[in-house]
Design a protein around this motif. Sequence first.
Motif, PDB file in Angstrom:
ATOM      1  N   ARG A 131      -5.926  17.549  -2.732  1.00 44.35           N
ATOM      2  CA  ARG A 131      -6.416  18.686  -3.535  1.00 44.35           C
ATOM      3  C   ARG A 131      -5.293  19.314  -4.339  1.00 44.35           C
ATOM      4  O   ARG A 131      -5.476  19.644  -5.526  1.00 44.35           O
ATOM      5  CB  ARG A 131      -7.054  19.736  -2.625  1.00 44.35           C
ATOM      6  CG  ARG A 131      -7.484  21.003  -3.359  1.00 44.35           C
ATOM      7  CD  ARG A 131      -8.222  21.968  -2.462  1.00 44.35           C
ATOM      8  NE  ARG A 131      -7.481  22.272  -1.241  1.00 44.35           N
ATOM      9  CZ  ARG A 131      -7.986  22.945  -0.226  1.00 44.35           C
ATOM     10  NH1 ARG A 131      -9.244  23.358  -0.255  1.00 44.35           N
ATOM     11  NH2 ARG A 131      -7.253  23.186   0.853  1.00 44.35           N
ATOM     12  N   GLU A 134      -8.330  10.153   6.675  1.00 43.68           N
ATOM     13  CA  GLU A 134      -7.076   9.854   7.362  1.00 43.68           C
ATOM     14  C   GLU A 134      -5.882  10.465   6.634  1.00 43.68           C
ATOM     15  O   GLU A 134      -4.916  10.900   7.253  1.00 43.68           O
ATOM     16  CB  GLU A 134      -6.896   8.338   7.511  1.00 43.68           C
ATOM     17  CG  GLU A 134      -7.923   7.710   8.449  1.00 43.68           C
ATOM     18  CD  GLU A 134      -7.700   6.222   8.657  1.00 43.68           C
ATOM     19  OE1 GLU A 134      -6.794   5.653   7.992  1.00 43.68           O
ATOM     20  OE2 GLU A 134      -8.428   5.632   9.472  1.00 43.68           O
ATOM     21  N   GLU A 135      -5.929  10.497   5.306  1.00 42.84           N
ATOM     22  CA  GLU A 135      -4.867  11.165   4.547  1.00 42.84           C
ATOM     23  C   GLU A 135      -5.090  12.674   4.588  1.00 42.84           C
ATOM     24  O   GLU A 135      -6.181  13.158   4.910  1.00 42.84           O
ATOM     25  CB  GLU A 135      -4.871  10.684   3.094  1.00 42.84           C
ATOM     26  CG  GLU A 135      -4.431   9.253   2.890  1.00 42.84           C
ATOM     27  CD  GLU A 135      -4.314   8.918   1.418  1.00 42.84           C
ATOM     28  OE1 GLU A 135      -3.733   9.734   0.666  1.00 42.84           O
ATOM     29  OE2 GLU A 135      -4.807   7.854   1.012  1.00 42.84           O
ATOM     30  N   ASP A 136      -4.075  13.431   4.228  1.00 45.40           N
ATOM     31  CA  ASP A 136      -4.161  14.888   4.176  1.00 45.40           C
ATOM     32  C   ASP A 136      -4.937  15.281   2.913  1.00 45.40           C
ATOM     33  O   ASP A 136      -4.421  15.168   1.790  1.00 45.40           O
ATOM     34  CB  ASP A 136      -2.759  15.491   4.160  1.00 45.40           C
ATOM     35  CG  ASP A 136      -2.771  17.010   4.291  1.00 45.40           C
ATOM     36  OD1 ASP A 136      -3.804  17.632   3.958  1.00 45.40           O
ATOM     37  OD2 ASP A 136      -1.749  17.573   4.714  1.00 45.40           O
ATOM     38  N   LEU A 137      -6.163  15.739   3.090  1.00 45.00           N
ATOM     39  CA  LEU A 137      -6.983  16.108   1.933  1.00 45.00           C
ATOM     40  C   LEU A 137      -6.417  17.315   1.199  1.00 45.00           C
ATOM     41  O   LEU A 137      -6.667  17.488   0.001  1.00 45.00           O
ATOM     42  CB  LEU A 137      -8.427  16.379   2.371  1.00 45.00           C
ATOM     43  CG  LEU A 137      -9.221  15.192   2.907  1.00 45.00           C
ATOM     44  CD1 LEU A 137     -10.657  15.604   3.189  1.00 45.00           C
ATOM     45  CD2 LEU A 137      -9.201  14.023   1.927  1.00 45.00           C
ATOM     46  N   ASN A 138      -5.658  18.133   1.904  1.00 43.42           N
ATOM     47  CA  ASN A 138      -5.037  19.277   1.227  1.00 43.42           C
ATOM     48  C   ASN A 138      -4.003  18.834   0.206  1.00 43.42           C
ATOM     49  O   ASN A 138      -3.865  19.421  -0.871  1.00 43.42           O
ATOM     50  CB  ASN A 138      -4.395  20.216   2.256  1.00 43.42           C
ATOM     51  CG  ASN A 138      -5.407  21.013   3.032  1.00 43.42           C
ATOM     52  OD1 ASN A 138      -6.262  21.689   2.456  1.00 43.42           O
ATOM     53  ND2 ASN A 138      -5.356  20.917   4.357  1.00 43.42           N
ATOM     54  N   LEU A 139      -3.258  17.756   0.551  1.00 42.14           N
ATOM     55  CA  LEU A 139      -2.304  17.229  -0.423  1.00 42.14           C
ATOM     56  C   LEU A 139      -3.022  16.622  -1.615  1.00 42.14           C
ATOM     57  O   LEU A 139      -2.589  16.757  -2.760  1.00 42.14           O
ATOM     58  CB  LEU A 139      -1.415  16.173   0.254  1.00 42.14           C
ATOM     59  CG  LEU A 139      -0.425  16.678   1.310  1.00 42.14           C
ATOM     60  CD1 LEU A 139       0.340  15.503   1.926  1.00 42.14           C
ATOM     61  CD2 LEU A 139       0.535  17.694   0.701  1.00 42.14           C
ATOM     62  N   ALA A 143     -10.897  19.679   7.258  1.00 41.78           N
ATOM     63  CA  ALA A 143      -9.586  19.194   6.812  1.00 41.78           C
ATOM     64  C   ALA A 143      -9.111  19.937   5.570  1.00 41.78           C
ATOM     65  O   ALA A 143      -7.906  20.059   5.327  1.00 41.78           O
ATOM     66  CB  ALA A 143      -9.652  17.696   6.532  1.00 41.78           C
ATOM     67  N   LEU A 144     -10.061  20.446   4.780  1.00 40.17           N
ATOM     68  CA  LEU A 144      -9.731  21.194   3.570  1.00 40.17           C
ATOM     69  C   LEU A 144      -9.646  22.700   3.826  1.00 40.17           C
ATOM     70  O   LEU A 144      -9.564  23.495   2.895  1.00 40.17           O
ATOM     71  CB  LEU A 144     -10.769  20.905   2.479  1.00 40.17           C
ATOM     72  CG  LEU A 144     -10.650  19.522   1.838  1.00 40.17           C
ATOM     73  CD1 LEU A 144     -11.934  19.132   1.106  1.00 40.17           C
ATOM     74  CD2 LEU A 144      -9.456  19.473   0.884  1.00 40.17           C
ATOM     75  N   GLU A 179     -10.782   8.648  -0.924  1.00 37.81           N
ATOM     76  CA  GLU A 179      -9.908   8.543   0.248  1.00 37.81           C
ATOM     77  C   GLU A 179     -10.605   7.822   1.392  1.00 37.81           C
ATOM     78  O   GLU A 179     -10.044   6.922   2.010  1.00 37.81           O
ATOM     79  CB  GLU A 179      -9.483   9.947   0.704  1.00 37.81           C
ATOM     80  CG  GLU A 179      -8.378   9.956   1.768  1.00 37.81           C
ATOM     81  CD  GLU A 179      -8.838   9.618   3.175  1.00 37.81           C
ATOM     82  OE1 GLU A 179      -8.051   9.041   3.947  1.00 37.81           O
ATOM     83  OE2 GLU A 179     -10.019   9.906   3.506  1.00 37.81           O
TER      84      GLU A 179
END
Length: 332
Positions: A327, A320-325, A73-74, A310
């Motif tokens: 980060r 479930e959330e966007d880990l990139n956001l 995801a990252l 998270e």
Amino acid sequence: MTSSPTLDVVAIGNAIVDVLARSDDAFLAQHALTKGGMQLIDAEMAETLYADMPQAKEISGGSAANTLAGLAALGAKCGFIGQVNDDQLGAVFAHDVRALGIKFDTPVMQGDIPTARCLILVTPDAQRTMNTFLGASQFLPEAALDLDLIQSARILYLEGYLWDPEQPRAAMRAAIDAARNAGRKVAFTLSDNFVIDRHRADFIDLIEQGLIDILFSNEGEIQSLAQVDDFDKALARFADKVPVLVSTRSEKGAVAIVDGVRHEAPAAPVSQIIDTTGAGDLFAAGYLAAHLEERSVEDCLALGAAAAAEVISHWGARPEEDLNLIRAKLFA
């Protein structure tokens, strides 16, 4: 001459489908389950407990696979090695892993030993009590290893849970040799006190031989490995033997000792803790993702804490959330 790595992390772990249900302390007592722990169960117990469980949700899991889910995801390029059966849950697990962009080509197991499942009971205080039927996952043979895949990754990541069965233990020893012969790093997570109690000598031997580059644990696990009741003494026991030693402490944050220098970070804030399943797995994912980006140790700890926060804010051990956001906000 060894070629340059094409993957970031290849993990070897239990290929498990998690079955999660809300429960209460009375249900745990009725089935003589130790709250917040993890126990191995046989097929008969798995059937009995599953039949008695409240309405449940099935999600692909497994400690190392959860960590890869966070890493993928990252943006990390990942591969997974683990054993499933040619059955319905095995197909579910394979689909879920591949849908994340993770390379997974371990040959399926034929026969009547089903794919592993972990029956997880989550009480209102967000503690998870795990009951694991290892099924096919405990029969991962050395012959199933893709040595080229292992040597293609910058880091080989191993979960302690899979050290317990004989066949996967031999496979992981061979994988360590392959990774180190290719000049790759080896990361290891201690997983649980019961595993440490059974294999403490093996784990310490791996550390003493310098075969572990990155060691993940929680406070209780590192103390169990060192057989002391003091956290700082436990860290000191291994600090000069592992280049990167990381230990989480729940609400007290986390500590990393890197090349002998201690770094600390607080836990990330969480509005409500729903389910602690996968907290350590996602912490490792965040830490490794930042480590692969060659960020500071403080950044590695911070991203680990954010990823863990998270995953404990909802059901299940996959983000479930966007880990990139997450980060991007963290390092803005």
